[in-house]
Design an enzyme around this catalytic site. Structure first.
Site, short mmCIF file in Angstrom:
data_model
loop_
_atom_site.label_atom_id
_atom_site.label_comp_id
_atom_site.label_asym_id
_atom_site.label_seq_id
_atom_site.Cartn_x
_atom_site.Cartn_y
_atom_site.Cartn_z
N GLY A 85 -1.69 2.53 -0.08
CA GLY A 85 -2.66 1.74 0.65
C GLY A 85 -2.44 1.73 2.15
O GLY A 85 -2.97 0.88 2.86
N ASP A 128 5.01 12.29 2.17
CA ASP A 128 4.16 13.47 1.95
C ASP A 128 3.01 13.40 2.93
O ASP A 128 2.53 12.31 3.23
CB ASP A 128 3.60 13.48 0.51
N ASP A 131 -3.74 4.06 -9.61
CA ASP A 131 -3.96 2.86 -8.79
C ASP A 131 -5.31 2.96 -8.11
O ASP A 131 -5.97 3.99 -8.15
CB ASP A 131 -2.85 2.76 -7.74
N ASP A 189 0.46 13.27 -7.58
CA ASP A 189 -0.21 12.00 -7.37
C ASP A 189 -1.12 11.76 -8.57
O ASP A 189 -1.46 12.68 -9.30
CB ASP A 189 -1.01 12.03 -6.07
N GLN A 233 0.38 -1.97 -3.55
CA GLN A 233 -0.85 -2.09 -2.80
C GLN A 233 -0.83 -3.42 -2.03
O GLN A 233 0.24 -3.99 -1.83
CB GLN A 233 -2.06 -1.98 -3.75
N GLY A 250 -6.18 8.85 -8.28
CA GLY A 250 -7.06 7.76 -7.87
C GLY A 250 -7.52 7.89 -6.44
O GLY A 250 -8.69 7.75 -6.12
#
Ligand SMILES: CNc1nc2c(CC[C@H]3O[C@@H](OC)[C@H](O)[C@@H]3O)c3nc(N)[nH]c(=O)c3cc2[nH]1
Length: 379
Positions: free
Chosen positions: A223, A273, A152, A98, A196, A101
């Site tokens: 998100g 995940d 992001d 990842d 998002q 963020g």
């Protein structure tokens, strides 16, 4: 609109579809991933409480690492010097990282988001750190992950429309910068964009459209699983998944329970995940074919039965509930270890059942029977 996204090479092969559900193969530099896939989360370069050989034996093709944790400790440069994440950890299979963020917003102190980057103080030693899209991609390249995620900004729900819109637009600009920073990656390595837009359909559409115009190897739906009810999460998948290129992999980040996964596969999601199998295992909760079992509960104290005598996983069919209850109550490390492997094995058993059902065209029946079994347990 499902315009073929002819941009980047496509390493994903669709094998069969059954309604909106799909099964496929994603080829990475470190091996092939069968989809729908559940990716166990090894945040800081280890699967908590498990050996990698158990993760592999349980059926996992790919695991997750995390840029935020690994860049702070032991450091991306150090991992690169030691041969990259696969060599360093010994997993030696496909890995997805990842972008960091999400963890900054949930773990770091004194963080500030600007157009340029997120700046924060390390939760380990308080050092001031800047994580820009360029730095996030640099770290993921140093780690050597097969699939990198764009940088992001994920907004927790519920949130104001203005804030969701601001973060979605920023994430699109960061998507562009992430892709530019990724361009030097060798063939075969992939970069996924992240949709998002919170719980607002129009913003989800705008985000998906913007990402497709930039072009990625795969597309994540981000998100979500950030505090919203399951119905809202599923509604946002309904709004988003059909807009994403049919021939590319779709990854729903941070999800979820077995029920979440079944519902999302039904809506066309290929990759998942979640920390739940290992985290709940450490807290004494087992996932089984018949639903969840909280082994902290006193009613297991004298129960000689295993969790599931027909399980394909030895620990799930051989240890008495009474023993697991004792280990959990006594805080024995073995309790966390056994329940972590039992849970990871159940999740992979579920994914194999899903892949087989889609390939045989019987996903609807599999969906119905699996949910029925979850309610059947005397747990
Ligand atoms: C749990 N719900 C949830 N997790 C999420 C993660 C982190 C998953 C990452 O967080 C870690 O697990 C908590 C693992 O290391 C994993 O890589 C997300 N990551 C990004 N970049 N963007 C998102 O919109 C996002 C949404 C999520 N919703």
């Amino acid at each position: 609109m499902n315009r073929p996204d002819t941009g980047l090479p496509n390493h994903f092969e669709l094998l069969a579809t059954n309604g909106a559900a799909r099964t496929g193969r994603l080829t990475t530099p470190h091996g092939v991933v069968r989809t729908p896939a559940f990716m166990p989360v090894g945040t800081a370069g280890a699967m908590k409480g498990m050996h990698w050989r158990e993760v592999r034996e349980a059926g996992a093709d790919i695991v997750l690492g995390n840029t935020y944790h690994l860049m702070l400790r032991p450091g991306a440069q150090r991992i690169a010097a030691l041969g990259g994440l696969q060599t360093f950890t010994g997993w030696n299979g496909p890995m997805l990282t990842d972008s960091g963020g999400f963890q900054v917003m949930s773990l770091a102190d004194l963080r500030k988001v600007s157009e340029q980057a997120v700046t924060f103080r390390s939760h380990i030693d308080g050092a001031k750190v800047e994580l820009s899209p360029e730095r996030s991609i640099e770290v993921q390249r140093l780690l050597g992950s097969d699939i990198a995620m764009q940088m992001d900004e994920c907004v927790r729900l519920p949130a104001e429309r203005a804030d969701i819109d601001r973060a979605m637009q920023l994430s699109l600009r960061w998507a562009e910068r992430s892709k530019r920073a990724f361009e030097s990656a060798p063939d075969g390595y992939m970069l996924f964009g992240i949709v998002q837009g919170g719980d607002i359909p129009q913003l989800r559409h705008a985000s998906a459209q913007g990402l497709i115009e930039i072009g990625f190897h795969g597309y994540a739906i981000g998100g979500l699983a950030v505090g919203e009810p399951q119905a809202v999460m599923l509604a946002m998948i309904d709004e988003t998944a059909p807009l994403l290129p049919r021939e590319r992999p779709r990854y729903l980040m941070g999800v979820g329970t077995p029920d979440d996964i079944l519902e999302a596969v039904k809506r066309g999601i290929d990759m998942f995940d979640c920390v739940m199998p290992t985290r709940n295992g450490r807290h004494g909760v087992a996932f089984t074919r018949f639903g969840q079992v909280n082994l902290r509960n006193a009613r297991h104290a004298d129960d000689p039965r295993p969790l599931d005598e027909e399980s394909s996983w030895p620990s799930a069919r051989s240890y008495a509930r009474a023993y697991l209850h004792h280990l959990v109550k006594a805080g024995e490390t073995l309790g966390a270890m056994l329940l972590s492997e039992i849970n990871i094995a159940y999740y992979q058993f579920l994914m194999q059942g899903i892949r087989d059902a889609i390939a045989q065209g019987t996903f609807e029946e599999f969906y119905r029977r699996t949910r029925e079994d979850w309610g059947r347990g005397d747990i």
